[in-house]
Design a protein around this motif. Structure first.
Motif, PDB file in Angstrom:
ATOM      1  N   HIS A 197      23.762   3.005  74.825  1.00 24.13           N
ATOM      2  CA  HIS A 197      22.522   2.770  74.102  1.00 24.13           C
ATOM      3  C   HIS A 197      21.597   3.978  74.268  1.00 24.13           C
ATOM      4  N   VAL A 198      21.240   4.630  73.168  1.00 24.45           N
ATOM      5  CA  VAL A 198      20.292   5.736  73.292  1.00 24.45           C
ATOM      6  C   VAL A 198      19.138   5.567  72.303  1.00 24.45           C
ATOM      7  N   MET A 199      17.997   6.088  72.729  1.00 22.53           N
ATOM      8  CA  MET A 199      16.815   6.072  71.848  1.00 22.53           C
ATOM      9  C   MET A 199      16.464   7.535  71.572  1.00 22.53           C
ATOM     10  N   LEU A 200      16.273   7.865  70.297  1.00 28.66           N
ATOM     11  CA  LEU A 200      16.006   9.263  69.931  1.00 28.66           C
ATOM     12  C   LEU A 200      14.633   9.366  69.286  1.00 28.66           C
ATOM     13  N   ILE A 201      13.831  10.286  69.787  1.00 29.54           N
ATOM     14  CA  ILE A 201      12.471  10.431  69.251  1.00 29.54           C
ATOM     15  C   ILE A 201      12.378  11.724  68.445  1.00 29.54           C
ATOM     16  N   LYS A 203      14.306   0.175  79.008  1.00 28.09           N
ATOM     17  CA  LYS A 203      14.113   1.323  78.109  1.00 28.09           C
ATOM     18  C   LYS A 203      15.454   2.048  77.951  1.00 28.09           C
ATOM     19  N   PRO A 204      15.967   2.148  76.709  1.00 26.93           N
ATOM     20  CA  PRO A 204      17.224   2.876  76.518  1.00 26.93           C
ATOM     21  C   PRO A 204      17.069   4.341  76.955  1.00 26.93           C
ATOM     22  N   TYR A 205      18.218   4.975  77.273  1.00 26.91           N
ATOM     23  CA  TYR A 205      18.246   6.398  77.609  1.00 26.91           C
ATOM     24  C   TYR A 205      17.569   7.168  76.473  1.00 26.91           C
ATOM     25  N   THR A 206      16.508   7.899  76.805  1.00 26.32           N
ATOM     26  CA  THR A 206      15.619   8.415  75.756  1.00 26.32           C
ATOM     27  C   THR A 206      15.718   9.929  75.585  1.00 26.32           C
ATOM     28  N   ILE A 207      15.986  10.321  74.350  1.00 25.56           N
ATOM     29  CA  ILE A 207      16.181  11.744  74.037  1.00 25.56           C
ATOM     30  C   ILE A 207      15.097  12.203  73.072  1.00 25.56           C
ATOM     31  N   LEU A 208      14.468  13.307  73.430  1.00 23.19           N
ATOM     32  CA  LEU A 208      13.476  13.899  72.526  1.00 23.19           C
ATOM     33  C   LEU A 208      14.116  15.065  71.783  1.00 23.19           C
ATOM     34  N   MET A 209      13.993  15.065  70.454  1.00 23.57           N
ATOM     35  CA  MET A 209      14.464  16.193  69.660  1.00 23.57           C
ATOM     36  C   MET A 209      13.445  17.311  69.849  1.00 23.57           C
ATOM     37  N   SER A 210      13.911  18.471  70.301  1.00 25.23           N
ATOM     38  CA  SER A 210      12.965  19.540  70.590  1.00 25.23           C
ATOM     39  C   SER A 210      13.653  20.895  70.587  1.00 25.23           C
ATOM     40  N   PRO A 211      13.029  21.917  69.932  1.00 24.92           N
ATOM     41  CA  PRO A 211      13.649  23.244  69.993  1.00 24.92           C
ATOM     42  C   PRO A 211      13.635  23.813  71.406  1.00 24.92           C
ATOM     43  N   LYS A 212      12.872  23.155  72.306  1.00 23.81           N
ATOM     44  CA  LYS A 212      12.813  23.655  73.692  1.00 23.81           C
ATOM     45  C   LYS A 212      13.879  23.019  74.581  1.00 23.81           C
ATOM     46  N   GLY A 213      14.663  22.090  74.004  1.00 27.75           N
ATOM     47  CA  GLY A 213      15.638  21.355  74.811  1.00 27.75           C
ATOM     48  C   GLY A 213      16.924  22.118  75.050  1.00 27.75           C
ATOM     49  N   GLU A 214      17.863  21.491  75.796  1.00 27.31           N
ATOM     50  CA  GLU A 214      19.166  22.131  76.000  1.00 27.31           C
ATOM     51  C   GLU A 214      19.918  22.078  74.671  1.00 27.31           C
ATOM     52  N   VAL A 215      20.685  23.121  74.421  1.00 29.93           N
ATOM     53  CA  VAL A 215      21.310  23.242  73.105  1.00 29.93           C
ATOM     54  C   VAL A 215      22.538  22.327  73.008  1.00 29.93           C
ATOM     55  N   PHE A 216      22.526  21.497  71.999  1.00 29.07           N
ATOM     56  CA  PHE A 216      23.572  20.489  71.782  1.00 29.07           C
ATOM     57  C   PHE A 216      24.936  21.136  71.598  1.00 29.07           C
ATOM     58  N   ASN A 217      25.955  20.478  72.150  1.00 28.88           N
ATOM     59  CA  ASN A 217      27.337  20.931  71.907  1.00 28.88           C
ATOM     60  C   ASN A 217      28.272  19.730  72.057  1.00 28.88           C
ATOM     61  N   GLN A 218      29.566  19.978  71.893  1.00 31.03           N
ATOM     62  CA  GLN A 218      30.533  18.878  71.885  1.00 31.03           C
ATOM     63  C   GLN A 218      30.590  18.157  73.239  1.00 31.03           C
ATOM     64  N   ASN A 219      30.355  18.896  74.337  1.00 38.76           N
ATOM     65  CA  ASN A 219      30.370  18.236  75.652  1.00 38.76           C
ATOM     66  C   ASN A 219      29.219  17.249  75.783  1.00 38.76           C
ATOM     67  N   ILE A 220      28.046  17.640  75.299  1.00 39.90           N
ATOM     68  CA  ILE A 220      26.900  16.712  75.358  1.00 39.90           C
ATOM     69  C   ILE A 220      27.200  15.525  74.450  1.00 39.90           C
ATOM     70  N   SER A 221      27.835  15.798  73.314  1.00 40.89           N
ATOM     71  CA  SER A 221      28.183  14.724  72.389  1.00 40.89           C
ATOM     72  C   SER A 221      29.103  13.712  73.080  1.00 40.89           C
ATOM     73  N   LYS A 222      30.131  14.220  73.800  1.00 43.32           N
ATOM     74  CA  LYS A 222      31.054  13.333  74.526  1.00 43.32           C
ATOM     75  C   LYS A 222      30.304  12.520  75.568  1.00 43.32           C
ATOM     76  N   GLU A 223      29.405  13.205  76.302  1.00 44.09           N
ATOM     77  CA  GLU A 223      28.615  12.516  77.340  1.00 44.09           C
ATOM     78  C   GLU A 223      27.818  11.365  76.735  1.00 44.09           C
ATOM     79  N   LEU A 224      27.149  11.652  75.613  1.00 40.54           N
ATOM     80  CA  LEU A 224      26.308  10.624  74.991  1.00 40.54           C
ATOM     81  C   LEU A 224      27.154   9.471  74.449  1.00 40.54           C
TER      82      LEU A 224
END
Ligand SMILES: C[S@@+](CC[C@H](N)C(=O)[O-])C[C@H]1O[C@@H](n2cnc3c(N)ncnc32)[C@H](O)[C@@H]1O
Length: 245
Positions: free
Chosen positions: A106-110, A80-101
């Motif tokens: 391989h990522v899976m986005l729901i 199972k690829p690293y799985t990310i759920l799009m959610s207003p309750k999640g941690e707020v995206f920024n450039q550091n998270i972008s670099k990490e990803l």
């Protein structure tokens, strides 16, 4: 890098058939696989949502078609690829998270839709990400923002003259102002230093302008980075000039 996207609206991702992301896909630097969650229903009306238990407005996406889609993806790769759920309750995206990803292969986005998704999908989720403190109608636009931002950090996606190192947030600061031809437009001139060809002075001017705009608009960012002695002197000057005004 592979992005697997689970959505009820695959057509929305046609946006990635243009510009830099199209070129990256054509060059096999990124692979984008879109799965329509509706294709993985087991009922004859291909229904994917139902009323919320306990009452309340709107419809909730059911867990089963999402589990079925994830199982399908898992069968393709054997994991199972690293799985990310799009959610207003999640941690707020920024450039550091972008670099990490961008360092994950391989990522899976729901993408959720309607009032949200049955909580029982949570065992599938490695991370919940929000793109800001506001609510969208669906996770697709959030997912596209993440794919776009992560893709441009993958080596080779940007050509050398589209480099991201000087851009806002990459080094922890906002970017300095940019200019292009002509030298004068409607009475507004390009700063002399940028026409001087003196690389060291240009570097210093850009650093100063980056610090200035960051100090003015996002002083919180300055607390998160290591400032050099040169930066400290520049900041002192910026603060003094502000006081004088
Ligand atoms: C209308 S929203 C559901 C909002 C949910 N009822 C709540 O109050 O938290 C539908 C879907 O859009 C996506 N979404 C909405 N806002 C988002 C945001 N700021 N960041 C990421 N995804 C978002 C999520 O996938 C969510 O399941």
């Amino acid at each position: 890098m592979i992005f697997d996207v689970l959505t009820l609206f695959p057509e929305m991702f046609d946006i990635f058939s243009y510009s830099i992301i199209k070129r990256a896909r054509d060059n096999n630097l990124i692979r984008l696989n879109i799965y329509n969650i509706r294709d993985f229903t087991t009922n004859k009306h291909r229904k994917v949502d139902d009323y919320p238990y306990g009452g309340g407005a709107g419809m909730v996406m059911q867990a089963e078609p999402i589990y079925n889609t994830v199982d399908y993806v898992k069968n393709i790769y054997g994991y199972k690829p690293y799985t990310i759920l799009m959610s207003p309750k999640g941690e707020v995206f920024n450039q550091n998270i972008s670099k990490e990803l961008s360092n994950i292969n391989h990522v899976m986005l729901i993408c959720g839709h309607y009032e949200g998704i049955d909580e029982r999908i949570m065992p599938l989720i490695d991370r919940e990400i929000s793109i800001g403190d506001f609510v969208l109608t669906g996770g697709e636009i959030a997912c596209m923002a993440i794919i776009d931002s992560v893709s441009r950090l993958i080596p080779g996606v940007l050509s050398s003259n589209e480099s991201f190192e000087d851009e806002s947030f990459y080094s922890g600061l906002l970017e300095y102002p940019q200019y292009t031809r002509p030298e004068e437009f409607r009475g507004m001139k390009v700063p002399d230093v940028l026409l001087s060809g003196h690389h060291e002075n240009i570097r210093k001017w850009r650093r100063y302008e980056s610090l200035k705009i960051t100090y003015k608009r996002r002083p919180d960012l300055l607390k998160k980075i290591d400032l050099s002695n040169e930066d400290m002197k520049m900041l002192e000057d910026i603060k003094n000039r502000k006081k004088e005004k």
